[in-house]
Design a protein around this motif. Structure first.
Motif: not given
Ligand SMILES: Nc1ncnc2c1ncn2[C@@H]1O[C@H](COP(=O)(O)OP(=O)(O)OP(=O)(O)O)[C@@H](O)[C@H]1O
Ligand SMILES: [Mg+2]
Lengths: 285, 335
Positions: B13, B40, B18
């Protein structure tokens, strides 16, 4: 639930009577001038101009209203009512269509200048119609829109307020809903029509009421843009009914016209109110 | 029904990366669970497969076909969202049939497929209701129904059970598993709950800060974690970590031992001593929490019938050398 709510604010004995007496008095106070107008629309001209003013309806109801509707003073009131209805519905529907589409674009699409456009729309909120009325008139005149329905409607149709309102509503719609629709195969306009529009139903109804009344009550703009009495709207038409020279005002007909001018907004409010309340009770989100 | 392949899939992003390159080959009909702590990148990875996020690097193939550039609707996937994302103004039947309606499926066929899915999910009595007139569990089923009627090649689930209460979660977990088996559809399932991951997965991907630390069958991952993170994340209570230097390892290395592999004895009789700070009897088993001299917390899991140390008393800890896992200072397993 209704029971519980009335229970919560329930007053007993003297309190109950006092509140009701207060409310009834307030209603009478506000209703009195309207009552007078109604009475004046059912009597003859001499009865009005000779004090004391009558307080009970006379026997000229049919006569006065027939005269107003069919011949009026400059133009038949029926004609002016129709003009007003076209204008008010045109403005309300037009504003809703345009603003809901702009809000959709602003909330759901990333395009260059998106922020700029939003702020441009927002800035126009600060300019009332009166401020831009001269240039608007100039433009309308050049496009040959004097004495026409589109001349009455188009210049008033853009609405920053409604755009802003729909934008706020769309932002409360969960993103996942748009994503689910995307996975289901809905292209943007399909999503808009199948999902966003039905969800905005109650917002649209509320706006329609407000905008209809806004359109109905327009005074300055129709006054400028219509010179032909056949194109007069009712609100400005009432003013036009006052004689310019030494003629005497035909008060019973003017009063009948005023009463007639009030009826459509009242109907809109009452009929839409049901939709409002239903919308409030079974909120969908 | 199809295979799903991720090849060095990456996501950034802006400047923040990420997802740092994930590879996996999912067999036709396999149930894959992506598990990891919050943030993560689990959802991001799933959303890339769905086509809701662009792919910054690498390739995603469904049924052998590259789908990086395809819209979600063209990928032959169906997704179940965490908050269900049901269309509030449509009835249950309309919700389930909406995708088919857009695909211009004949009305009779839509009705038949919706009926079939409703029977499968015991939703038949609710077909005419609006989502707001349903319980959480029923909404969850409708969301599943919406995915099923489209007969996709891949199911994608993003924490579909996290809004349900504990009991319902267990029940729905079983239902999802049975349904997936019955339909034989490849599934990718995101959760942060390791119990869900262990029970559902044919294979699981343990994610840690955008990296797939380990991919494997749940019991293999449990028995043989590839990194200290996996050892600590999978298993409850988590693996104990002791500084390896005290037991003849190199400086900076860590020793991981599962709570069930530790046994308690008299002080001084084990390999290291600790003071029992709290004891949690759970019936069949008992958790004994100890603190070592250097402050490290250690948990021992023993049979409910085993003898307990007194709270505050010193006890000796011992374990079989074969059970210990060694990790280097970067957390990688040393074998
Ligand atoms: N649209 C975006 N713009 C910038 N950063 C993002 C965006 N979407 C997610 N991130 C970042 O990417 C990383 C992963 O996010 P993700 O939503 O995949 O986490 P997750 O593993 O699903 O967490 P959770 O269990 O809390 O849902 C995070 O650090 C988040 O801040
Ligand atoms: Mg997530």
């Amino acid at each position: 639930m209704a029971d519980r709510h009335t229970g919560m604010v329930e007053k007993r004995g003297a309190g109950l009577w006092l509140t009701h007496a207060g409310l009834i008095l307030g209603v009478l106070f506000i209703f009195f001038p309207i009552w007078l107008a109604f009475v004046a629309s059912t009597v003859t001209q001499p009865e009005i101009v000779h004090p004391p003013m009558p307080l009970l309806p006379g026997d000229q109801f049919l006569e006065n209203y027939r005269k107003a509707l069919v011949s009026g003073i400059n133009a038949p009131v029926a004609r002016m009512l129709a003009n007003s209805a076209v204008m008010a519905i045109g403005i309300a529907v037009g504003k809703i269509v345009i603003s809901i589409l702009s809000a959709f674009a602003i909330v759901y699409f990333r395009f260059p200048g998106r922020k700029l456009f939003f702020w441009l729309i927002f800035v126009t909120l600060m300019l009332p119609v009166e401020v831009r009325i001269v240039p608007t008139y100039e433009v309308a005149a050049r496009f040959d829109m004097l004495n026409s329905y589109h001349g009455l409607i188009l210049p008033l149709i853009a609405s920053a307020t409604a755009t802003f309102l729909f934008r706020q509503f769309f932002m409360t719609v969960p993103d996942e809903l748009a994503e689910a629709a995307r996975v289901d195969g809905a292209r943007p306009m399909r999503f808009f029509i199948d999902i966003l529009l039905p969800m905005s139903r109650t917002n649209m109804a509320a706006l329609f009421v407000i905008l209809f009344i806004y359109g109905w009550n327009q005074y300055l703009w129709p006054l400028l843009i219509t010179t032909d009495p056949e194109m007069n709207t009712i609100v400005m038409g009432i003013k036009q009914m006052f004689p310019s020279g030494d003629d005497i005002a035909d008060w019973p007909v003017i009063m009948a016209t005023s009463i007639l001018a009030m009826i459509p907004p009242v109907i809109v409010v009452i009929s839409m109110q049901k939709l409002f309340i239903r919308g409030l009770v079974d909120s969908e989100k | 029904m199809a295979t799903l392949t991720l090849e060095n899939v990456q996501k950034s992003f802006g400047d923040t990366k990420v997802i740092h390159g994930v590879d996996i080959d999912v067999a036709d009909g396999e149930f894959i669970v992506i598990v990891g702590p919050s943030g993560c990148g689990k959802s991001t990875l799933l959303r890339m497969v769905a086509g809701l996020e662009g792919v910054s690097g690498g390739e995603i193939r469904i049924g052998g076909k590259r789908v990086n550039e395809q819209e979600p609707m063209d990928r032959d996937i169906a997704m179940v969202f965490q908050n269900y994302a049901l269309y509030p103004h449509m009835s249950v039947a309309e919700n389930m049939g909406y995708g088919l309606k857009i695909a211009k499926t004949p009305k009779a066929e839509i009705a038949a497929r919706v009926q079939e899915a409703a029977t499968l999910l015991q939703l038949t009595p609710y077909l005419k209701r609006k989502p707001r007139e349903l319980s959480g569990g029923q909404r969850q089923r409708v969301a599943m129904g919406r995915a099923i009627v489209r007969r996709p090649s891949v199911f994608l689930f993003d924490e579909p059970l996290s809004n349900l209460d504990a009991k319902l979660r267990v029940q729905m977990r079983l239902e999802i598993k049975q349904l997936q088996r019955k339909l034989g559809v490849t599934a990718l399932y995101v959760t942060h709950d390791q119990v869900e991951a262990m029970t559902l997965a044919d294979r699981m991907i343990v994610m840690n800060a955008g990296v797939a630390d380990q991919i494997g069958a749940p019991l293999d991952v449990y028995a043989d974690p590839a990194t200290a993170f996996v050892a600590g994340f999978i298993g409850s209570p988590p693996t104990n970590f002791l500084p390896a230097a005290r037991f003849g390892g190199a400086e900076g290395e860590m020793l991981g031992i599962r709570p069930e592999h530790l046994t308690l004895g008299a002080a001084g009789a084990g390999r290291i001593d600790g003071r029992a700070v709290s004891i949690e009897p759970l019936g069949a088993e008992t958790l004994v929490h100890l603190r070592l001299e250097d402050g490290t917390a250690v948990t021992v899991r023993q049979e409910g019938t085993a003898e307990l140390p007194a709270e505050g008393a010193e006890a000796g800890l011992s374990w079989a050398t074969g059970e210990e896992m060694r990790f280097d200072d970067a957390g990688r397993r040393l074998r």
